[in-house]
Structure formats: structure tokens, C-alpha cells
Design a protein around this motif. Structure first.
Motif, PDB file in Angstrom:
ATOM      1  N   HIS A   1       0.566  -1.291   0.002  1.00 39.08           N
ATOM      2  CA  HIS A   1       0.059   0.018   0.045  1.00 39.08           C
ATOM      3  C   HIS A   1       0.856   1.274  -0.026  1.00 39.08           C
ATOM      4  O   HIS A   1       0.754   2.129  -0.696  1.00 39.08           O
ATOM      5  CB  HIS A   1      -0.954  -0.023   1.231  1.00 39.08           C
ATOM      6  CG  HIS A   1      -2.072  -0.821   1.136  1.00 39.08           C
ATOM      7  ND1 HIS A   1      -2.943  -0.901  -0.048  1.00 39.08           N
ATOM      8  CD2 HIS A   1      -2.599  -1.865   2.113  1.00 39.08           C
ATOM      9  CE1 HIS A   1      -4.082  -1.772   0.220  1.00 39.08           C
ATOM     10  NE2 HIS A   1      -4.094  -2.288   1.556  1.00 39.08           N
ATOM     11  N   PHE A   2       1.947   1.137   0.792  1.00 44.51           N
ATOM     12  CA  PHE A   2       2.742   2.490   0.918  1.00 44.51           C
ATOM     13  C   PHE A   2       3.567   2.730  -0.371  1.00 44.51           C
ATOM     14  O   PHE A   2       3.504   3.943  -0.881  1.00 44.51           O
ATOM     15  CB  PHE A   2       3.806   2.213   2.168  1.00 44.51           C
ATOM     16  CG  PHE A   2       4.606   3.242   2.331  1.00 44.51           C
ATOM     17  CD1 PHE A   2       4.175   4.583   3.104  1.00 44.51           C
ATOM     18  CD2 PHE A   2       5.832   3.379   1.849  1.00 44.51           C
ATOM     19  CE1 PHE A   2       5.033   5.782   3.225  1.00 44.51           C
ATOM     20  CE2 PHE A   2       6.871   4.515   1.861  1.00 44.51           C
ATOM     21  CZ  PHE A   2       6.375   5.731   2.749  1.00 44.51           C
TER      22      PHE A   2
ATOM     23  N   CYS B   1      -0.650  -0.831   9.678  1.00 43.72           N
ATOM     24  CA  CYS B   1       0.431  -0.650  10.501  1.00 43.72           C
ATOM     25  C   CYS B   1       0.059  -0.442  11.945  1.00 43.72           C
ATOM     26  O   CYS B   1       0.506  -0.784  13.053  1.00 43.72           O
ATOM     27  CB  CYS B   1       1.483   0.409  10.286  1.00 43.72           C
ATOM     28  SG  CYS B   1       2.479   0.052   8.834  1.00 43.72           S
ATOM     29  N   GLN B   2      -1.170   0.437  12.222  1.00 44.01           N
ATOM     30  CA  GLN B   2      -1.503   0.570  13.679  1.00 44.01           C
ATOM     31  C   GLN B   2      -2.342  -0.522  13.909  1.00 44.01           C
ATOM     32  O   GLN B   2      -1.933  -1.031  15.157  1.00 44.01           O
ATOM     33  CB  GLN B   2      -2.925   1.788  13.566  1.00 44.01           C
ATOM     34  CG  GLN B   2      -2.491   2.858  12.833  1.00 44.01           C
ATOM     35  CD  GLN B   2      -1.846   3.772  14.179  1.00 44.01           C
ATOM     36  OE1 GLN B   2      -1.433   3.416  15.156  1.00 44.01           O
ATOM     37  NE2 GLN B   2      -1.666   5.267  13.961  1.00 44.01           N
ATOM     38  N   LYS B   3      -2.754  -1.552  13.374  1.00 44.86           N
ATOM     39  CA  LYS B   3      -3.127  -3.027  13.810  1.00 44.86           C
ATOM     40  C   LYS B   3      -1.983  -3.621  13.972  1.00 44.86           C
ATOM     41  O   LYS B   3      -1.927  -4.364  14.997  1.00 44.86           O
ATOM     42  CB  LYS B   3      -4.221  -3.603  12.491  1.00 44.86           C
ATOM     43  CG  LYS B   3      -4.593  -5.044  12.916  1.00 44.86           C
ATOM     44  CD  LYS B   3      -5.436  -5.281  11.736  1.00 44.86           C
ATOM     45  CE  LYS B   3      -6.075  -6.687  12.058  1.00 44.86           C
ATOM     46  NZ  LYS B   3      -7.056  -7.018  10.894  1.00 44.86           N
TER      47      LYS B   3
ATOM     48  N   LEU C   1       7.667   1.587   9.493  1.00 45.51           N
ATOM     49  CA  LEU C   1       6.540   1.788   8.383  1.00 45.51           C
ATOM     50  C   LEU C   1       5.461   2.704   8.700  1.00 45.51           C
ATOM     51  O   LEU C   1       5.083   3.637   8.052  1.00 45.51           O
ATOM     52  CB  LEU C   1       6.120   0.575   8.027  1.00 45.51           C
ATOM     53  CG  LEU C   1       5.318   0.389   6.676  1.00 45.51           C
ATOM     54  CD1 LEU C   1       5.840   1.175   5.351  1.00 45.51           C
ATOM     55  CD2 LEU C   1       4.968  -0.870   6.124  1.00 45.51           C
ATOM     56  N   LEU C   2       5.225   2.781   9.768  1.00 41.03           N
ATOM     57  CA  LEU C   2       4.122   3.473  10.323  1.00 41.03           C
ATOM     58  C   LEU C   2       4.590   4.981  10.300  1.00 41.03           C
ATOM     59  O   LEU C   2       3.700   5.851   9.773  1.00 41.03           O
ATOM     60  CB  LEU C   2       3.333   3.132  11.673  1.00 41.03           C
ATOM     61  CG  LEU C   2       2.526   3.903  12.457  1.00 41.03           C
ATOM     62  CD1 LEU C   2       1.221   4.035  11.677  1.00 41.03           C
ATOM     63  CD2 LEU C   2       2.283   3.527  13.882  1.00 41.03           C
TER      64      LEU C   2
ATOM     65  N   ALA D   1       4.358  10.868  13.510  1.00 39.10           N
ATOM     66  CA  ALA D   1       5.375  10.017  12.653  1.00 39.10           C
ATOM     67  C   ALA D   1       6.584  10.036  13.626  1.00 39.10           C
ATOM     68  O   ALA D   1       7.396   9.026  13.697  1.00 39.10           O
ATOM     69  CB  ALA D   1       5.728  10.766  11.393  1.00 39.10           C
ATOM     70  N   LEU D   2       7.105  11.417  14.080  1.00 37.25           N
ATOM     71  CA  LEU D   2       8.229  11.252  14.620  1.00 37.25           C
ATOM     72  C   LEU D   2       8.169  10.513  16.001  1.00 37.25           C
ATOM     73  O   LEU D   2       9.127   9.714  16.315  1.00 37.25           O
ATOM     74  CB  LEU D   2       8.555  12.919  15.226  1.00 37.25           C
ATOM     75  CG  LEU D   2       9.723  12.859  15.992  1.00 37.25           C
ATOM     76  CD1 LEU D   2      10.972  12.901  15.149  1.00 37.25           C
ATOM     77  CD2 LEU D   2       9.810  14.454  16.579  1.00 37.25           C
TER      78      LEU D   2
END
Length: 539
Positions: A14-15, A27-29, A43-44, A57-58
Motif C-alpha cells: 500500500h505504501f 501498521c496501527q493494527k 513503516l507506520l 510520525a516522529l
């Protein structure tokens, strides 16, 4: 049911396909299923950064580094996100961490160079870029930034080579043609410079640096008719310490209409030296009987009130002073815009010897103090500019002034604002010279007192800073030492030895960047001849 490995592969797909929201959701999952997987958190972070969620992101990148601090790509991503947030110093640290983990990382080396460039550490930045070019000789952005770094160091030949290499690799980079324009301008090729700036604008019409640099080139050449309107591009420059500061007044902008008894509010927008220079144009309006409110740096109020008695002088503050609201203002105008409507050509400059008046009582007091140095000419000196954008080019170390300070039958007086005690002490002890310093006069805060001290001097010798403007506006004989090329403010124009702003000013120009020795030698020769002549009448 998909395994974590499959979910991760799907998130990566997807990314790579640009579907950042889907990558983030997966990625959260995964982060809940595998909280100790650094790759997932990295990756998240990438997905969040692409979606503009820089703080989140940081946090993800930092979580990944908590799990494995040796991941060079994550340090790099962390640094890029810090860049996004404007934290350049922290970004530099992250890029250094990336290089500590992988000394061969070209992206980390390049971005470290970018961070150093933004922090004005150009020598270090160039060293990084040179390292990158060894591995990637066709890395166009590296050649471009290296060229701009050389340019800001005054190393024109190397700047030109790097920028021309970048232009050959990619002719459609506006910043490269902008840089080549500055090189041409520094070489005195104004037509070529303007052509480069226009070429940059043909690539990107909204590229503000080229708009502004074209204006400056026109002004420096003396083409005020085209340069002053173009100089309005200053408002579109990035907001930093050197940028013009817009005031939030609701009154219509004055565009040169005859005032006919109506009131014009003029407000200072830049440094104190610029405000002093612009006050001369304000005086032009007052001379013709216009009604003016002048909002200025609080340090200038008493000096302006004495010198421009027909204007209403108010100190700049937020919110604006009550006198402004009560004055029935019709128009407002930033001070740097005034000349566009009042002095549109060099021929329109009046030749008034001065327009500012120092406090006569304080001036007499300072003259009395300095009269203790019998039969000696009094020369005030200022050697440094605190303008962050130009300090490197406009400052002369006090130690380099030794040939001047040893000219006989002159006494030298400190006019330099800021904390200079260490420099002054070193000069006195190491050079065996005397430099009079008045400890009770704050040369930064007390501009009115500084003006009075200047009028007690027979001559002022200074670099291009606010001292030059104040002395010139007071009509004190003043010698201004100018840096080479783009470090030289446009209002001194090019090649001239005089100044249309200040009839009492004489200009001494560097021939090459950083070579103050030649300038100081010429000044010393003139100073030796000057001190043998009768002292001109004090203004």
C-alpha cells in the motif's frame, strides 16, 4: 486469517503504491499485534509523515529506535521529520546518528549537509556534499547546494563551477539559475544576472528568491524605476529574522496619492539602520507639508521627535499606540515602500546635508570629555554588523584595524553596539593602541546618546551597519567600509564612492570577498592625509 508477516507485506505494498492511509491503518493494527517490531513502527512513521502527521510520525520513529537504536534508516527518517517540523538542530543530530550506524549512507551524508547549510555552517556542509559527489557524481541537488554554499562563503569560482554543473545535469532548477544570477551580479555582470533571475522565474514564476534578487540587482545598478516596484517581493520571502515584518493595519495602502491634508501612517519594517535611512524619505514628505504619523523603534522616538518636529512620532508596540487610532489616518505605508513614490530616480534625491539632529547639550558634554585628548582628531569607529544574514561579510575583526588605530594624532572612540569588552581589551593589550569607551553610554539602547557622541567626533569610520546610517543622517563626515558582492546592501549601489542618501558619506569597497587588508590600507592612507588637514566644521 492473514499472518502478521502478510499484513506487513500488504502494508508495504500500500505504501509503495501511494495508499498511505491504508498503510497507516494496517501498521496501527500490526503495532498492537507486534509492539516490539521496530520495522512496523518505522513503516507506520513513514505513512504518517507522508500524510502530514509529523508529530505522530516522529513518535513512531522514536519508538522504533527505542527498540533498536542501530537502525540507520530510522535515524534518517527521524531527521527528515524533524526537518518537516523546523527542528534543524535536532535533525542534524539524527543524521549524525544515522552516519554513526552506517558511515556509508549517502542519503544521511547529504541531509546532514543540508542541515549544516541551513545552520549557516557552510564549510562543514560543503565537506558533506563533496563526500556525496564522490559516490554520486550526478547528484544534481548536491552540486546545487554546494554551489550555493560556496557562494555564501564568497568563493565565486567554485560556486560558479558547481552551479554550472548542476545546470548541465538539470537545466530546469530555478534555484540554480538564481545562484548563477548572484554569481554574475558579484562579478559586476548585471545584465547577465538579471537574465539568470528571469530564467529562474520562467521555470518557476513563484520562486520568490529570484524575484527578490532581480529587484536587488536592478536597485544596485541604480535602476530605481524598475527595482523599487520589484522590491515589494520582499514581503513574500520566507519569514525569518532578516525578513520584513508586516504590520496588521487596516488602513488602505498608500500608492503615492497626493495627501491633500489627509494623514499618512508610515511604519518601520526592518532593522534600525533601515529605519534611519527611510526617515530621510519621511523628511521629504514633511518638507512639502504632508501630515505624517511615524511609528518607529522605541529607541528612535526622542531623536525623531527633535529632528522631525512636524511629524507625530510614536513608538512601535503591539497593539499599536493609541495616538494612531486617534489620528484619523487615511493611508498607511511601510517605510521601505516610500522611496518608490517619493524618490523614484537617483535624480530625485535631495542633497540635504543632514536630516537628524542630535541633542546639542549632550553633544557638547561629549566634546568636552574628549577635549582631554589635546590636539588630537577624534575618530569614532564601528567594526561589526549584527545582521544575521550579512554578519559574515560585513564584520572586520577589531585586531585588523591596528594600522588605522596607530595613525598618529588621532584618538579613536568606540561606537560599536553590543558586548565588545573582550575585543576592546584584547586590542588595547595586544596591539598597544588606545580606544576610548564611555561605559555610561549604552550604544545599543541609547541611540539618542550615540547620536550625540557621533557629533563630538570629527570623523566616523564604520562597516555597513546602523552606525553608518546614523552618522550619515546626522551629517557627520563618515567613511563606510563595504563588503564584496551580495554581502553589500543594495542602497550603496555599485561602484560609487559617494552616497545619494547621505552627502557626508564616502564609500570604500572590497575588491574581492574577505580582503579587508586592501580596504584598510586605503583608509589608513586617506586618514593620514585627512588628519593633516583643517577639521571641517561640526554639523
Amino acid at each position: 486469517m492473514a499472518t502478521p508477516h502478510q499484513l506487513y507485506a500488504e502494508a508495504v505494498a500500500h505504501f509503495k503504491a501511494g495508499r498511505s492511509a491504508e498503510a497507516e491503518a494496517l501498521c496501527q493494527k500490526l503495532a498492537k499485534l507486534q509492539p516490539a517490531n521496530a520495522d512496523v513502527h518505522n513503516l507506520l512513521g513513514l505513512a504518517l509523515r507522508r500524510r502530514g502527521k509529523h508529530d505522530e510520525a516522529l513518535a513512531s520513529f522514536k519508538r522504533a529506535l527505542e527498540l533498536n537504536a542501530k537502525l540507520a534508516p530510522v535515524h534518517l527518517n527521524c531527521g527528515l521529520t524533524l526537518f518537516d517540523l523546523g527542528h534543524v538542530e535536532e535533525a542534524e543530530h539524527s543524521f549524525r546518528q544515522a552516519l554513526a550506524c552506517d558511515p556509508q549512507s549517502t542519503p544521511a551524508r547529504f541531509h546532514l549537509g543540508v542541515a549544516l547549510h541551513q545552520r549557516a555552517r557552510f564549510e562543514e556542509a560543503i565537506a558533506c556534499f563533496q563526500h556525496v559527489i564522490v559516490k554520486e557524481p550526478r547528484h544534481v541537488n548536491t552540486h546545487a547546494l554546494m554551489g550555493l554554499g560556496f557562494l555564501l562563503l564568497g568563493r565565486l569560482t567554485e560556486a560558479k563551477t558547481s552551479l554550472e554543473t548542476a545546470a548541465a545535469l538539470n537545466p530546469d532548477l530555478a534555484n540554480v539559475h538564481d545562484g548563477l544570477g548572484i554569481v554574475a551580479e558579484d562579478e559586476g555582470r548585471f545584465d547577465d544576472a538579471i537574465a539568470h533571475f528571469q530564467h529562474a522565474l520562467s521555470i518557476n514564476p513563484d520562486f520568490t528568491p529570484a524575484q527578490f534578487n532581480r529587484a536587488v540587482a536592478l536597485l544596485r545598478r541604480g535602476d530605481l524605476a524598475r527595482g523599487l516596484p520589484a522590491f515589494e517581493s520582499r514581503w513574500r520571502l520566507p519569514r525569518d529574522a532578516s525578513a520584513a515584518k508586516m504590520r496588521d493595519f487596516s488602513y488602505p495602502l498608500w500608492t503615492g496619492e497626493h495627501l491633500k491634508g489627509k494623514t499618512l501612517l508610515i511604519w518601520g519594517e526592518q532593522g534600525i539602520g533601515d529605519e534611519i535611512r527611510d526617515a530621510g524619505v519621511v523628511d521629504d514628505l514633511l518638507q512639502r507639508g504632508d501630515r505624517i504619523i511615524l511609528e518607529c523603534d522605541p529607541r528612535l522616538v526622542s531623536l525623531y521627535a527633535r529632528s522631525l518636529p512636524l511629524a507625530c512620532i510614536v513608538a512601535r508596540q503591539d497593539p499599536p499606540a493609541a495616538e494612531i487610532a486617534a489620528a484619523n489616518v487615511t493611508w498607511q505605508c511601510p517605510a521601505e515602500t516610500l522611496a518608490r513614490h517619493v524618490r523614484p530616480t537617483l535624480e530625485s534625491f535631495p542633497q540635504r546635508p543632514k536630516y537628524l539632529l542630535a541633542d546639542a547639550v549632550h553633544g557638547a558634554s561629549y566634546r568636552a570629555q574628549l577635549s582631554a585628548y589635546k590636539s588630537k582628531r577624534v575618530v569614532g569607529i564601528s567594526w561589526s554588523s549584527q545582521n544575521a544574514q550579512f554578519t559574515r561579510g560585513k564584520t572586520i575583526d577589531l585586531a585588523a584595524w591596528a594600522p588605522l588605530l596607530k595613525v598618529p594624532d588621532c584618538i579613536f572612540v568606540d561606537l560599536q553596539y553590543g558586548d565588545t569588552q573582550t575585543e576592546r581589551t584584547a586590542a588595547i593589550n595586544n596591539l598597544g593602541v588606545d580606544l576610548v569607551h564611555l561605559p555610561d553610554l549604552d550604544l545599543t539602547a541609547n541611540i539618542d546618546g550615540l547620536a550625540a557622541l557621533m557629533t563630538a567626533c570629527d570623523l566616523v569610520i564604520t562597516v555597513s551597519n546602523s552606525t553608518a546610517h546614523l552618522a550619515g543622517a546626522l551629517g557627520v563626515p563618515t567613511w563606510v567600509l563595504l563588503p564584496f558582492g551580495h554581502f553589500q546592501p543594495w542602497y550603496w549601489f555599485s561602484e560609487r564612492t559617494d552616497s545619494p542618501w547621505y552627502p557626508s558619506v564616502q564609500l570604500y569597497r572590497q575588491a574581492t570577498f574577505g580582503d579587508w587588508g586592501n580596504v584598510l590600507a586605503r583608509v589608513r592612507e586617506d586618514l593620514v592625509g585627512w588628519q593633516l588637514k583643517p577639521v571641517p566644521t561640526s554639523p
